[in-house]
Design a protein around this motif. Structure first.
Motif, short mmCIF file in Angstrom:
data_model
loop_
_atom_site.label_atom_id
_atom_site.label_comp_id
_atom_site.label_asym_id
_atom_site.label_seq_id
_atom_site.Cartn_x
_atom_site.Cartn_y
_atom_site.Cartn_z
N ARG A 123 67.71 128.22 21.18
CA ARG A 123 67.77 129.38 20.29
C ARG A 123 66.54 129.45 19.41
O ARG A 123 66.09 128.43 18.89
N SER A 127 77.49 129.86 17.64
CA SER A 127 78.39 129.82 18.79
C SER A 127 77.86 128.79 19.80
O SER A 127 76.65 128.62 19.95
N ASN A 131 77.16 128.36 22.88
CA ASN A 131 76.69 128.81 24.19
C ASN A 131 75.18 128.61 24.26
O ASN A 131 74.52 128.46 23.22
N GLU A 139 82.88 136.95 17.61
CA GLU A 139 82.43 136.20 16.43
C GLU A 139 82.86 136.89 15.13
O GLU A 139 83.13 138.10 15.10
N HIS A 141 71.80 139.54 23.47
CA HIS A 141 72.87 138.56 23.43
C HIS A 141 73.87 138.86 24.52
O HIS A 141 73.87 139.94 25.08
MG MG Z 1 75.99 133.41 18.84
#
Ligand code: MG
Ligand code: TXA
Length: 371
Positions: free
Chosen positions: A77, A162, A164, A199, A255
């Motif tokens: 990220r 999150s 992922n 989320e 995303h």
């Molecule tokens: Mg996220």
């Protein structure tokens, strides 16, 4: 938004493959050792994935800069995208925020523990690695019993995005987390499927008027009832432009996207169904594997292609619960092209359309408009 340079925080600095292999342990939430083990990992600067009521989170000690850097690396990220700090007890706020405005007190009273994240001015203790260089910090107190027990017993403020890989749909089951992060983090707590599936709602209380930066289960209407006036970041349903600066930096990234090319159609039900049926035939004739994101009302009306039903159109909770699982199914089943229906953009529908539009890269065709 405050920009911080010279901290090595640009997206280009993240190298997906530079993460060393770590043996990932998976423990059930009812294992008597799980909370002790998770706390040990967090205190040692390691990473633990855990269930929350919204999606699974990938947690590290939010006051430990190197733990935050590990989170960015494990997810691949960009490190200018700040993390949410999770707490189990209100007392923990004192060390994390510079001030608590009246509107935040009301929000916490009503919605914590629960799927609401509040943006505060940060205290000096919170490292810039956790806030992506910002002077503000996002805080959330989850209601999921496993998250709540972990956070309130350890008292570690847990920075957690999150769980992922960056760009993939957020994980709503432990299998999604294992798929994305096995070999990259220390521990995964398996607490079964999550309930909400999208989320948390993010509200910024640092300005004159509270503002929704990301829609979620706590809707605009619920917030307005409590606070009176509330603004909503106009960037929420818009395609990111070159000079696009949504207030939640994460909202500018592509995303939630499946690998397949996803296009959404709006219009009368019958018109949408017959348009999609024609497109599916065309794509299949070209040898493509085609999927359809449908609803209970339309699933029987599609003539071919793989039909993935999100649930009853009016039951927004079930649509939100199923959305990411179905987007992941598109990848698992190797679909090349996916067509989908749109949803109303109010109440929970705003959050659903926010995520779905992003997944579609904003390819939304209105069949009512002449071409
Ligand atoms: Mg996220
Ligand atoms: O439901 C949730 O919020 C889940 C679970 C794990 O709690 N977490 C989650 O985190 O969705 P993440 O990192 O995927 O999304 C955090 C969002 C990003 O869009 C980020 O830009 C925004 O929160 N954010 C974090 N800190 C912020 C800040 N100080 N100011 C504005 N936006 C912020």
């Amino acid at each position: 938004m405050e920009e911080v340079s010279g901290r090595g925080m640009s997206p280009e600095n993240i190298n997906f493959d530079s993460v060393p292999y770590i043996k990932t342990e998976v423990m059930k939430d009812y294992d008597p050792e799980v909370y002790k083990k998770a706390e040990e990992v967090l205190r040692a600067g390691g990473l633990v994935a855990f269930p929350t009521e919204t999606v699974y989170g990938l947690g590290g000690d939010g006051l430990n800069p190197s733990a935050s850097m590990k989170i960015y690396a494990a997810k691949g990220r960009p490190s200018d995208n700040p993390l949410i700090v999770h707490i189990g007890k209100i007392e923990q706020l004192r060390d994390l925020v510079a001030e608590v405005p009246e509107s935040a007190k009301k929000l916490m009273d009503r919605f914590w523990p629960g799927p609401l994240t509040i943006i505060f001015k940060k205290s000096p203790q919170v490292p810039y690695e956790t806030t992506g260089g910002l002077e503000t910090v996002a805080i959330r107190m989850p209601s999921h019993p496993v998250a709540n027990k972990l956070l309130s017993e350890s008292l570690v403020p847990v920075a957690a995005p999150s769980a992922n890989l960056s760009g993939r749909p957020s994980p709503t089951s432990p299998h999604h987390v294992i798929e994305d992060l096995s070999g990259r983090i220390d521990l995964i707590i398996d607490g079964g499927d999550v309930e909400i599936g999208l989320e948390s709602t993010i509200v910024d209380v640092t300005g004159e008027c509270p503002m929704i930066l990301r829609p979620g289960f706590i809707t605009e209407e619920m917030l307005e009832d409590l606070l009176g006036e509330i603004k909503i970041d106009p960037a929420i349903l818009k395609k990111p432009q070159k000079d696009f600066h949504p207030k939640a930096p994460g909202m500018k990234y592509k995303h939630y996207a499946p690998k397949a090319d996803l296009t959404l159609f709006s219009g009368d039900k019958d018109e949408v169904v017959s348009h999609i049926n024609a497109l599916v035939k065309e794509a299949e004739a070209m040898g493509k594997k085609v999927g359809i994101l449908a609803t209970k009302e339309t699933e029987g009306l599609y003539q071919s292609g793989e039909v993935l039903s999100l649930g009853e159109r009016e039951d927004e909770k079930s649509i939100s619960h199923n959305l990411y699982r179905m987007l992941r199914r598109c990848d698992e089943d190797g679909l090349d092209v996916v067509y989908g229906e749109v949803f109303y953009q109010h109440d929970l529908g705003l959050a659903i359309m926010n995520r779905l539009s992003k997944a579609a890269g904003y390819q939304i065709i209105d069949l009512k408009k002449p071409e």
